[in-house]
Every structure is written in C-alpha cells, then in structure tokens.
Design a protein around this motif. Structure first.
Motif, PDB file in Angstrom:
ATOM      1  N   GLY A 105       0.097 -39.019  87.607  1.00  0.00           N
ATOM      2  CA  GLY A 105       1.139 -38.036  87.866  1.00  0.00           C
ATOM      3  C   GLY A 105       0.928 -37.234  89.137  1.00  0.00           C
ATOM      4  N   ILE A 106      -0.010 -37.645  89.974  1.00  0.00           N
ATOM      5  CA  ILE A 106      -0.277 -36.919  91.217  1.00  0.00           C
ATOM      6  C   ILE A 106       0.686 -37.403  92.291  1.00  0.00           C
ATOM      7  CG2 ILE A 106      -1.974 -36.431  93.005  1.00  0.00           C
ATOM      8  CD1 ILE A 106      -4.144 -36.861  90.909  1.00  0.00           C
ATOM      9  N   GLU A 107       1.386 -36.469  92.913  1.00  0.00           N
ATOM     10  CA  GLU A 107       2.336 -36.817  93.965  1.00  0.00           C
ATOM     11  C   GLU A 107       1.669 -36.740  95.333  1.00  0.00           C
ATOM     12  OE1 GLU A 107       5.733 -34.351  93.687  1.00  0.00           O
ATOM     13  OE2 GLU A 107       6.305 -35.051  91.676  1.00  0.00           O
ATOM     14  N   ARG A 108       2.042 -37.663  96.193  1.00  0.00           N
ATOM     15  CA  ARG A 108       1.478 -37.695  97.543  1.00  0.00           C
ATOM     16  C   ARG A 108       1.973 -36.481  98.333  1.00  0.00           C
ATOM     17  NH1 ARG A 108       3.084 -39.429 102.616  1.00  0.00           N
ATOM     18  NH2 ARG A 108       1.496 -40.464 103.910  1.00  0.00           N
ATOM     19  N   ILE A 109       1.054 -35.752  98.978  1.00  0.00           N
ATOM     20  CA  ILE A 109       1.456 -34.600  99.773  1.00  0.00           C
ATOM     21  C   ILE A 109       2.191 -35.094 101.024  1.00  0.00           C
ATOM     22  CG2 ILE A 109      -0.427 -33.138  98.959  1.00  0.00           C
ATOM     23  CD1 ILE A 109      -1.805 -33.669 101.679  1.00  0.00           C
ATOM     24  N   PRO A 110       3.289 -34.432 101.406  1.00  0.00           N
ATOM     25  CA  PRO A 110       4.029 -34.877 102.591  1.00  0.00           C
ATOM     26  C   PRO A 110       3.258 -34.559 103.868  1.00  0.00           C
ATOM     27  CG  PRO A 110       4.949 -32.827 101.768  1.00  0.00           C
ATOM     28  CD  PRO A 110       3.899 -33.254 100.768  1.00  0.00           C
ATOM     29  N   THR A 111       3.528 -35.326 104.902  1.00  0.00           N
ATOM     30  CA  THR A 111       2.914 -35.047 106.201  1.00  0.00           C
ATOM     31  C   THR A 111       3.592 -33.818 106.795  1.00  0.00           C
ATOM     32  OG1 THR A 111       2.485 -37.396 106.567  1.00  0.00           O
ATOM     33  CG2 THR A 111       2.449 -35.943 108.507  1.00  0.00           C
ATOM     34  N   PRO A 112       2.846 -32.723 107.012  1.00  0.00           N
ATOM     35  CA  PRO A 112       3.472 -31.475 107.494  1.00  0.00           C
ATOM     36  C   PRO A 112       3.901 -31.595 108.951  1.00  0.00           C
ATOM     37  CG  PRO A 112       1.102 -31.237 107.448  1.00  0.00           C
ATOM     38  CD  PRO A 112       1.394 -32.582 106.837  1.00  0.00           C
ATOM     39  N   ARG A 113       4.943 -30.848 109.273  1.00  0.00           N
ATOM     40  CA  ARG A 113       5.364 -30.762 110.669  1.00  0.00           C
ATOM     41  C   ARG A 113       4.410 -29.832 111.416  1.00  0.00           C
ATOM     42  NH1 ARG A 113      10.572 -32.361 111.948  1.00  0.00           N
ATOM     43  NH2 ARG A 113      11.871 -33.024 110.201  1.00  0.00           N
ATOM     44  N   VAL A 114       4.126 -30.177 112.631  1.00  0.00           N
ATOM     45  CA  VAL A 114       3.264 -29.317 113.441  1.00  0.00           C
ATOM     46  C   VAL A 114       4.059 -28.088 113.850  1.00  0.00           C
ATOM     47  CG1 VAL A 114       1.916 -29.143 115.566  1.00  0.00           C
ATOM     48  CG2 VAL A 114       2.020 -31.316 114.312  1.00  0.00           C
ATOM     49  N   PRO A 115       3.565 -26.896 113.550  1.00  0.00           N
ATOM     50  CA  PRO A 115       4.321 -25.676 113.889  1.00  0.00           C
ATOM     51  C   PRO A 115       4.445 -25.487 115.393  1.00  0.00           C
ATOM     52  CG  PRO A 115       2.122 -25.119 113.112  1.00  0.00           C
ATOM     53  CD  PRO A 115       2.290 -26.582 112.872  1.00  0.00           C
ATOM     54  N   VAL A 116       5.508 -24.804 115.779  1.00  0.00           N
ATOM     55  CA  VAL A 116       5.752 -24.573 117.196  1.00  0.00           C
ATOM     56  C   VAL A 116       4.716 -23.606 117.741  1.00  0.00           C
ATOM     57  CG1 VAL A 116       7.337 -22.637 116.772  1.00  0.00           C
ATOM     58  CG2 VAL A 116       7.553 -23.951 118.867  1.00  0.00           C
ATOM     59  N   SER A 117       4.376 -23.761 118.997  1.00  0.00           N
ATOM     60  CA  SER A 117       3.370 -22.912 119.633  1.00  0.00           C
ATOM     61  C   SER A 117       4.034 -21.947 120.613  1.00  0.00           C
ATOM     62  CB  SER A 117       2.353 -23.772 120.392  1.00  0.00           C
ATOM     63  OG  SER A 117       2.984 -24.407 121.498  1.00  0.00           O
ATOM     64  N   PRO A 118       3.371 -20.828 120.922  1.00  0.00           N
ATOM     65  CA  PRO A 118       3.914 -19.892 121.919  1.00  0.00           C
ATOM     66  C   PRO A 118       4.187 -20.571 123.259  1.00  0.00           C
ATOM     67  CG  PRO A 118       2.125 -18.865 120.710  1.00  0.00           C
ATOM     68  CD  PRO A 118       2.140 -20.308 120.300  1.00  0.00           C
ATOM     69  N   GLY A 151      13.472 -22.859 113.836  1.00  0.00           N
ATOM     70  CA  GLY A 151      13.581 -21.782 112.857  1.00  0.00           C
ATOM     71  C   GLY A 151      13.812 -22.278 111.452  1.00  0.00           C
ATOM     72  N   LYS A 152      14.548 -23.368 111.309  1.00  0.00           N
ATOM     73  CA  LYS A 152      14.835 -23.913 109.982  1.00  0.00           C
ATOM     74  C   LYS A 152      13.617 -24.568 109.341  1.00  0.00           C
ATOM     75  CE  LYS A 152      19.792 -24.724 110.635  1.00  0.00           C
ATOM     76  NZ  LYS A 152      20.868 -25.749 110.752  1.00  0.00           N
ATOM     77  N   GLU A 153      12.638 -24.964 110.173  1.00  0.00           N
ATOM     78  CA  GLU A 153      11.469 -25.658 109.642  1.00  0.00           C
ATOM     79  C   GLU A 153      10.563 -24.741 108.833  1.00  0.00           C
ATOM     80  OE1 GLU A 153       9.393 -27.642 112.749  1.00  0.00           O
ATOM     81  OE2 GLU A 153      11.011 -29.065 113.166  1.00  0.00           O
ATOM     82  N   SER A 154      10.355 -23.514 109.301  1.00  0.00           N
ATOM     83  CA  SER A 154       9.443 -22.618 108.579  1.00  0.00           C
ATOM     84  C   SER A 154       9.586 -21.187 109.072  1.00  0.00           C
ATOM     85  CB  SER A 154       7.984 -23.071 108.776  1.00  0.00           C
ATOM     86  OG  SER A 154       7.583 -22.884 110.128  1.00  0.00           O
ATOM     87  N   GLU A 155       9.152 -20.251 108.220  1.00  0.00           N
ATOM     88  CA  GLU A 155       9.146 -18.847 108.603  1.00  0.00           C
ATOM     89  C   GLU A 155       8.131 -18.596 109.716  1.00  0.00           C
ATOM     90  OE1 GLU A 155      11.113 -16.307 107.686  1.00  0.00           O
ATOM     91  OE2 GLU A 155      12.280 -17.836 106.635  1.00  0.00           O
ATOM     92  N   ARG A 156       7.063 -19.387 109.740  1.00  0.00           N
ATOM     93  CA  ARG A 156       6.051 -19.240 110.790  1.00  0.00           C
ATOM     94  C   ARG A 156       6.677 -19.534 112.148  1.00  0.00           C
ATOM     95  NH1 ARG A 156       2.608 -21.736 114.105  1.00  0.00           N
ATOM     96  NH2 ARG A 156       0.442 -21.021 114.242  1.00  0.00           N
ATOM     97  N   ASN A 157       7.488 -20.584 112.204  1.00  0.00           N
ATOM     98  CA  ASN A 157       8.165 -20.915 113.460  1.00  0.00           C
ATOM     99  C   ASN A 157       9.089 -19.783 113.898  1.00  0.00           C
ATOM    100  OD1 ASN A 157       6.892 -23.356 113.608  1.00  0.00           O
ATOM    101  ND2 ASN A 157       8.707 -24.605 113.235  1.00  0.00           N
ATOM    102  N   LYS A 158       9.804 -19.194 112.932  1.00  0.00           N
ATOM    103  CA  LYS A 158      10.701 -18.086 113.268  1.00  0.00           C
ATOM    104  C   LYS A 158       9.924 -16.938 113.898  1.00  0.00           C
ATOM    105  CE  LYS A 158      14.589 -18.631 110.084  1.00  0.00           C
ATOM    106  NZ  LYS A 158      15.362 -17.991 108.987  1.00  0.00           N
ATOM    107  N   ARG A 159       8.785 -16.595 113.298  1.00  0.00           N
ATOM    108  CA  ARG A 159       7.977 -15.491 113.828  1.00  0.00           C
ATOM    109  C   ARG A 159       7.509 -15.793 115.242  1.00  0.00           C
ATOM    110  NH1 ARG A 159       5.790 -15.621 108.566  1.00  0.00           N
ATOM    111  NH2 ARG A 159       3.931 -16.700 109.338  1.00  0.00           N
TER     112      ARG A 159
END
Length: 445
Positions: A105-118, A151-159
């Motif tokens: 019942g273990i689900e494969r973790i998705p490959t995360p998107r690399v967050p945007v950089s300054p 911005g839609k990808e994550s709150e971290r990107n928005k910040r």
C-alpha cells in the motif's frame, strides 16, 4: 521506527476486510532510517542537503529556517549558507523503495519540482523591463504567464517572486501599457492584474505606479468591460490598493463608472471572493472624507441598501461583516439613513445579526442601529417610527443581552444610549411585553 502502511490501508477498508490481529503487525514495513527526515521523522518527499551535509525534507527545513533558526538541527553547527541542494540520488532510492513495497500500500512519492530561485526571478524581471521599454506586449505576456505558473506551483515560489521586486516591475509595465492603449493591450493588462492580486504589498514605488490616474482608469475600465475572470482580478487589486492608501479615493472620484461597476459585481455575483472584495472597496470609498459623501449618495441612488439587506439574509461570516460595515458607513449620511429606514428588512436584519456573526459584525450592527435611532428625531421622525420598529424587532431585549455578554467600551456606550431612547418610546407604546425584558438576564449579585 515502524510505519504501519499495511495497517493503515486495512483501516480504510473496514467494511470489506476483517480487523487486523496482532500477527498482522509482522507485515508492517519498516522505513529505513536514512529515508526519514531528522525533523519530522516522516518519509522524505523532497530531500535537500544543507552545507553541513545533513539531508532534510525541504518543507521541514524551510519551516525551521523561517522560524529564525540559523543552525543545523542535527549537528547544531551555524549554517554558513542557507542553500538547499536537492539530493536526487536519495530521492531516486526512496522512489525505488516505494515501488518495491507497493504491494503493502505504499505509494511512490512524486518527483518534486525544483523551486524558483531569486536569480531566476531577477532574470525574468530584467527581461520584462526590456520588453516594456521596447513596447513588446507579446513578450511581456509570455514572461508574466511564466511568473504566474511559478506562483501556482507552491507558496514558496510565491514568496520568492514577491520578495525579489517583481511587484514593482509589473506595476511599471502595467502603467506603461495602460498609458498607451487599454483596448489594444487588454490581454497583457489582465494577465498582470492576475499576478498582482497575490503580490501585495508592492512596495512604495509599486503602489505609486499602480495608484496613478492612468493605472486606476485601466482597472476601472476592466471592471466595466472585462469578462467575469478579468473583473474578479481587477476588483481584488482595487481592494488591496485602497486598503493600503485610502487617499486614492479622491482619484477614483474623477473616474466615471466606478460606483456602477462595483455595485454590478454585488448585484450579479461572480463568486464570493469578488463580492467580498467589492464590499471592502466600497467600505473604503465611503469612509469619512470630503469625497466619501459623493460616493455614498451615488451608492444610495444605485440601490445598494436593498442589495445589502438581501445579502445579509443568508450570507456567510466574511460577507456579513463587510456588508454590515458598508451599511454602517452609508448611514453616516441623511439620505443613507432615510433609505435604510424605508427598507422593511433593515431593522429585523440588524437585530438578528447583532449576536450571531462575530464581534466585528456586532459592533457594526449596533453602530448602524445607533445612527438610525439617534437621528430619528432630528430628521422629523415625529411618530417615532424607527424606534417603534426597533422595539417590535426585539432590539431592546437583544441590547440587554449584549450588555450581559460583554462588548467594547465604545459599543457599550452606544448600547446604553440606545436603551434610553428605546425605553422612552417603550413607555409610550404597548409594542413590548415588559414582563419579558429581564427574563433571561443574570443577577449581578
């Protein structure tokens, strides 16, 4: 440590599978220690490595750093750099382990998107500035959509986008193209409004550019002529601007059609968010000032009082608070009070909402009631109609209860004055059963 994947899966299918006995614990899957985040002790989903060589889950370590910590949680060493390097090798190992144990019942973790950089944000801002100077609206649309996607990808990107001056750059682009031709560049202008809606505060320079007459005229144009989505974005931006600088109301007074556009959003709702934004913008526009009287008169002419009373019948908390605030502001003027007094729903709604929504709603309801009752005699309400209607709606008993449960000092003063006014009228009429007034009140001793 053991994570009960199999046991968790079984608990989700209680109707089809028997409860697990102690022997089923032997099939639980043990997560390898190096697959766990040292902070959360959960399976790593987005492993990143710090300068100390320790790997954490990105979300956990970001919370740690944002809380003001400057050390590595495991080694306690001071971090020379807050850079978080993605550990792709470990993430791939974890994904392979998940696939190997999927039968449990273990689900494969998705490959995360690399967050945007300054660095990336600064680069795209520079390109937008160049495209703006060249008048290349197509290139600007492409770049603004890229920022919106981030911005839609994550709150971290928005910040990251907000903290690197993007708001000021976009405000300048908005002003530049709005000054040339709104109709010609409406697509770009709406795209910019969509992004600016989540970028406030924009900084002093950004707010100055977006608060210019040309920019405000463009926002009002979109409110009047845009499609539903564009109008929602425009009213959200206008609300944020007014919340930061109410002096913009004087500029809005010179722009034709703003009152009609805001009332239309309330009369023909787009979504709850747009309705609340429109009510908030109206609240700021009718707040006491020389210009506010003109706006209040126009809103009364457009039938805003009846719209608000209809909204208050079954609106949710946030909308109720804003609607009551607007109604209170409208009642600062004589014509506003006259219109509110004529509406059969006003008094019953004020009394009903007085203790049912929130402290803020209660203050607005009491304040509105106080304005209507206090000014009833001054405005030649000789028969005491407003006071009688308040009594018939149960205002006297509701105000007594409000004193018992407690309220702010300013509200308490208004409640006391209202009770005196209502008591005078109550003694002259038989509309209230005096035996019921104090039935549910506690003795103070």
């Amino acid at each position: 440590m053991i994570l009960s994947w199999r046991r968790r899966r079984s608990s989700n299918n209680k109707s089809s599978e028997p409860a697990l006995n102690d022997s089923s614990l032997d099939t639980d899957v043990m997560i390898p220690t190096h697959f766990r985040c040292p902070i959360s002790l959960d399976l790593l989903k987005d492993p990143v490595t710090l300068s100390t060589g320790i790997t954490y889950d990105r979300e956990s370590i970001e919370r740690w750093i944002e809380s003001g910590n400057q050390t590595c949680p495991v080694t306690n060493q001071v971090l020379n750099s807050f850079d978080q390097i993605p550990n792709h090798a470990l993430r791939k190992m974890i994904q392979d382990w998940c696939v190997k144990n999927r039968s449990y019942g273990i689900e494969r973790i998705p490959t995360p998107r690399v967050p945007v950089s300054p660095y990336e944000v600064s680069g795209i801002c520079s390109r937008i500035e160049v495209a703006t100077r060249c008048g290349d609206d197509r290139k600007c649309v492409e770049l603004v959509r890229k920022i919106e996607a981030w911005g839609k990808e994550s709150e971290r990107n928005k910040r990251c986008v907000v903290n690197n001056g993007t708001g000021c750059v976009l405000s300048n682009t908005f002003l530049s193209f709005a000054s040339v031709s709104i109709e010609k560049h409406v697509g770009l202008l709406v795209e910019i409004l969509s992004v600016l809606a989540w970028m406030f505060p924009l900084g002093e320079e950004g707010q100055s550019k977006l608060g210019s007459t040309a920019s405000l005229s463009c926002i009002v144009w979109v409110l009047k002529n845009g499609d539903l989505s564009a109008r929602q974005k425009a009213v959200s931006v206008l609300k944020e601007l007014l919340s930061l600088n109410q002096r913009l109301v004087d500029k809005l007074a010179e722009i034709e059609g703003i009152s009609e556009a805001l009332v239309k959003i309330i009369r023909e709702p787009i979504c709850p968010k747009a309705t609340k934004a429109s009510l908030t913008a109206i609240f700021y526009m009718i707040s006491p000032s020389q210009t506010s009287v003109r706006f209040t008169s126009r809103f009364v002419e457009l039938g805003l009082v009846s719209l608000i009373t209809e909204i208050l019948v079954d609106a949710e908390k946030g909308t109720c608070e804003r609607a009551l605030g607007v109604l209170s502001g409208i009642c600062d003027t004589k014509e506003g009070r006259e219109e509110a007094s004529k509406n059969a729903l006003t008094m019953p709604i004020l009394v009903k909402k007085m203790l049912r929504i929130s402290g803020m709603a209660t203050e607005f309801a009491v304040c509105t009631l106080w304005k209507l009752c206090k000014n009833s005699k001054k405005e030649e309400d000789g028969d005491g109609g407003v006071l009688v209607e308040a009594l018939q709606s149960g205002a006297f008993q509701k105000l007594l209860v409000l004193l018992q449960v407690g309220c702010s000092e300013a509200t308490k003063e208004k409640v006391t004055e209202l009770l005196k006014l209502l008591n005078l009228q109550r003694n002259r009429s038989n509309c209230v059963d005096a035996s019921m007034d104090f039935k549910y009140l506690k003795r103070p001793f």
